[in-house]
Design a protein around this motif. Sequence first.
Motif, PDB file in Angstrom:
ATOM      1  N   PRO A  79       2.465   8.436  10.931  1.00 22.92           N
ATOM      2  CA  PRO A  79       1.692   8.940   9.783  1.00 22.92           C
ATOM      3  C   PRO A  79       2.498   9.823   8.836  1.00 22.92           C
ATOM      4  O   PRO A  79       2.480   9.619   7.622  1.00 22.92           O
ATOM      5  CB  PRO A  79       0.548   9.722  10.451  1.00 22.92           C
ATOM      6  CG  PRO A  79       0.396   9.067  11.783  1.00 22.92           C
ATOM      7  CD  PRO A  79       1.785   8.677  12.208  1.00 22.92           C
ATOM      8  N   ASP A  80       3.212  10.817   9.381  1.00 23.49           N
ATOM      9  CA  ASP A  80       3.988  11.724   8.529  1.00 23.49           C
ATOM     10  C   ASP A  80       5.102  10.985   7.807  1.00 23.49           C
ATOM     11  O   ASP A  80       5.351  11.213   6.614  1.00 23.49           O
ATOM     12  CB  ASP A  80       4.574  12.871   9.359  1.00 23.49           C
ATOM     13  CG  ASP A  80       3.512  13.814   9.891  1.00 23.49           C
ATOM     14  OD1 ASP A  80       2.399  13.818   9.333  1.00 23.49           O
ATOM     15  OD2 ASP A  80       3.793  14.540  10.853  1.00 23.49           O
ATOM     16  N   GLU A  81       5.777  10.100   8.529  1.00 16.10           N
ATOM     17  CA  GLU A  81       6.872   9.335   7.932  1.00 16.10           C
ATOM     18  C   GLU A  81       6.351   8.429   6.819  1.00 16.10           C
ATOM     19  O   GLU A  81       6.980   8.294   5.755  1.00 16.10           O
ATOM     20  CB  GLU A  81       7.566   8.497   9.000  1.00 16.10           C
ATOM     21  CG  GLU A  81       8.759   7.703   8.476  1.00 16.10           C
ATOM     22  CD  GLU A  81       9.389   6.846   9.546  1.00 16.10           C
ATOM     23  OE1 GLU A  81      10.265   6.026   9.211  1.00 16.10           O
ATOM     24  OE2 GLU A  81       9.008   6.986  10.726  1.00 16.10           O
ATOM     25  N   ALA A  82       5.192   7.813   7.034  1.00 20.20           N
ATOM     26  CA  ALA A  82       4.617   6.922   6.028  1.00 20.20           C
ATOM     27  C   ALA A  82       4.258   7.684   4.766  1.00 20.20           C
ATOM     28  O   ALA A  82       4.541   7.244   3.644  1.00 20.20           O
ATOM     29  CB  ALA A  82       3.384   6.216   6.594  1.00 20.20           C
ATOM     30  N   VAL A  83       3.626   8.840   4.947  1.00 17.42           N
ATOM     31  CA  VAL A  83       3.247   9.652   3.784  1.00 17.42           C
ATOM     32  C   VAL A  83       4.488  10.107   3.026  1.00 17.42           C
ATOM     33  O   VAL A  83       4.530  10.083   1.791  1.00 17.42           O
ATOM     34  CB  VAL A  83       2.390  10.856   4.230  1.00 17.42           C
ATOM     35  CG1 VAL A  83       2.190  11.830   3.062  1.00 17.42           C
ATOM     36  CG2 VAL A  83       1.033  10.383   4.749  1.00 17.42           C
ATOM     37  N   ASP A  84       5.520  10.533   3.763  1.00 19.80           N
ATOM     38  CA  ASP A  84       6.767  10.965   3.111  1.00 19.80           C
ATOM     39  C   ASP A  84       7.400   9.813   2.328  1.00 19.80           C
ATOM     40  O   ASP A  84       7.928  10.012   1.221  1.00 19.80           O
ATOM     41  CB  ASP A  84       7.764  11.482   4.154  1.00 19.80           C
ATOM     42  CG  ASP A  84       7.358  12.825   4.735  1.00 19.80           C
ATOM     43  OD1 ASP A  84       6.491  13.479   4.129  1.00 19.80           O
ATOM     44  OD2 ASP A  84       7.890  13.195   5.791  1.00 19.80           O
ATOM     45  N   THR A  85       7.362   8.614   2.895  1.00 19.33           N
ATOM     46  CA  THR A  85       7.940   7.443   2.223  1.00 19.33           C
ATOM     47  C   THR A  85       7.200   7.142   0.925  1.00 19.33           C
ATOM     48  O   THR A  85       7.815   6.909  -0.129  1.00 19.33           O
ATOM     49  CB  THR A  85       7.886   6.214   3.145  1.00 19.33           C
ATOM     50  OG1 THR A  85       8.683   6.466   4.304  1.00 19.33           O
ATOM     51  CG2 THR A  85       8.416   4.975   2.431  1.00 19.33           C
ATOM     52  N   LEU A  86       5.878   7.150   0.984  1.00 20.72           N
ATOM     53  CA  LEU A  86       5.082   6.876  -0.214  1.00 20.72           C
ATOM     54  C   LEU A  86       5.275   7.973  -1.256  1.00 20.72           C
ATOM     55  O   LEU A  86       5.386   7.697  -2.453  1.00 20.72           O
ATOM     56  CB  LEU A  86       3.607   6.753   0.164  1.00 20.72           C
ATOM     57  CG  LEU A  86       3.235   5.541   1.031  1.00 20.72           C
ATOM     58  CD1 LEU A  86       1.787   5.630   1.482  1.00 20.72           C
ATOM     59  CD2 LEU A  86       3.468   4.241   0.264  1.00 20.72           C
ATOM     60  N   GLU A  87       5.320   9.222  -0.793  1.00 24.37           N
ATOM     61  CA  GLU A  87       5.503  10.340  -1.720  1.00 24.37           C
ATOM     62  C   GLU A  87       6.851  10.252  -2.422  1.00 24.37           C
ATOM     63  O   GLU A  87       6.958  10.499  -3.624  1.00 24.37           O
ATOM     64  CB  GLU A  87       5.380  11.660  -0.970  1.00 24.37           C
ATOM     65  CG  GLU A  87       5.477  12.890  -1.861  1.00 24.37           C
ATOM     66  CD  GLU A  87       5.295  14.179  -1.089  1.00 24.37           C
ATOM     67  OE1 GLU A  87       5.032  15.219  -1.720  1.00 24.37           O
ATOM     68  OE2 GLU A  87       5.418  14.158   0.156  1.00 24.37           O
TER      69      GLU A  87
END
Length: 273
Positions: free
Chosen positions: A86-94
């Motif tokens: 979850p954190d990695e996905a959000v960071d990637t999208l951000e």
Amino acid sequence: MTDRHTDSPEELATEAVDLLKAFELTEYEAKCFTALCRIGQGTAKEVSEVAGVPQARVYDCMDSLQERGLADAQQSKPRRYRGSGPDEAVDTLERRVDEKLSRLGELLPQLGADAREEKGGEIWVTEGDAEVAERMARLVGDADTEVLLAVAVEDLLTDTLLDALRAATTRGVAVTVGSPAPAVRDAVASAVPDATVVETWTWWESHPIRPGAMSSVLMVDGHSLLVSADAPTDLPGVRTHRAVWTDGDDAPLVSMMRPLLSQAIAGDETATI
């Protein structure tokens, strides 16, 4: 307000899919990624069953998700897939959004001359509580020497505006905020300790303000001006704020409001707005 603790897994997944689509994922890609989040890892067949996406389309979706940095594939038979945490996905999208915004910030100034350099004295209209507060924050963000703000309602005192006022004092801008409402004065004094907070004379007879009454007046550096008022909407019982504003001192409204606002903030009850 919805209690997120009572949402079912299906409802949470549906909301996640809708949000992911806002980041340029197709519906099938968003459903496949959400399915991976639910099961951790799985084959195309397992992802298809959880996501409700035809298995033949899962492979293309996984290729796209891998290109976006949102999924990994294991070279096994059958092939297995794993989604980013979850954190990695959000960071990637951000990061992708930030890159696009940064590029847009480079492109837009190159499209033409700044209209504000060509014309002066123009009056603009902004409607909506958040929109009016955002416009005030932007005007305050451009302040070099002085901010005078008279505000009657808490609706306009958003975190964005308070942050802009606090940042202005940090830059050495003299910030004075006046209000007839104790709650507004307390909120500003707490959030912007270096601002001068005063009780203005009251041009509203009572609180909350009457329909159509003025709700705020902002002047920045003696030339940028915003005046907002309570405004009705098409929805019964729902009201908002509408503002007229200018960031140039050529507008007649600015020269008219400058002495009135200064007197109001100073507590001079001889002024009339």
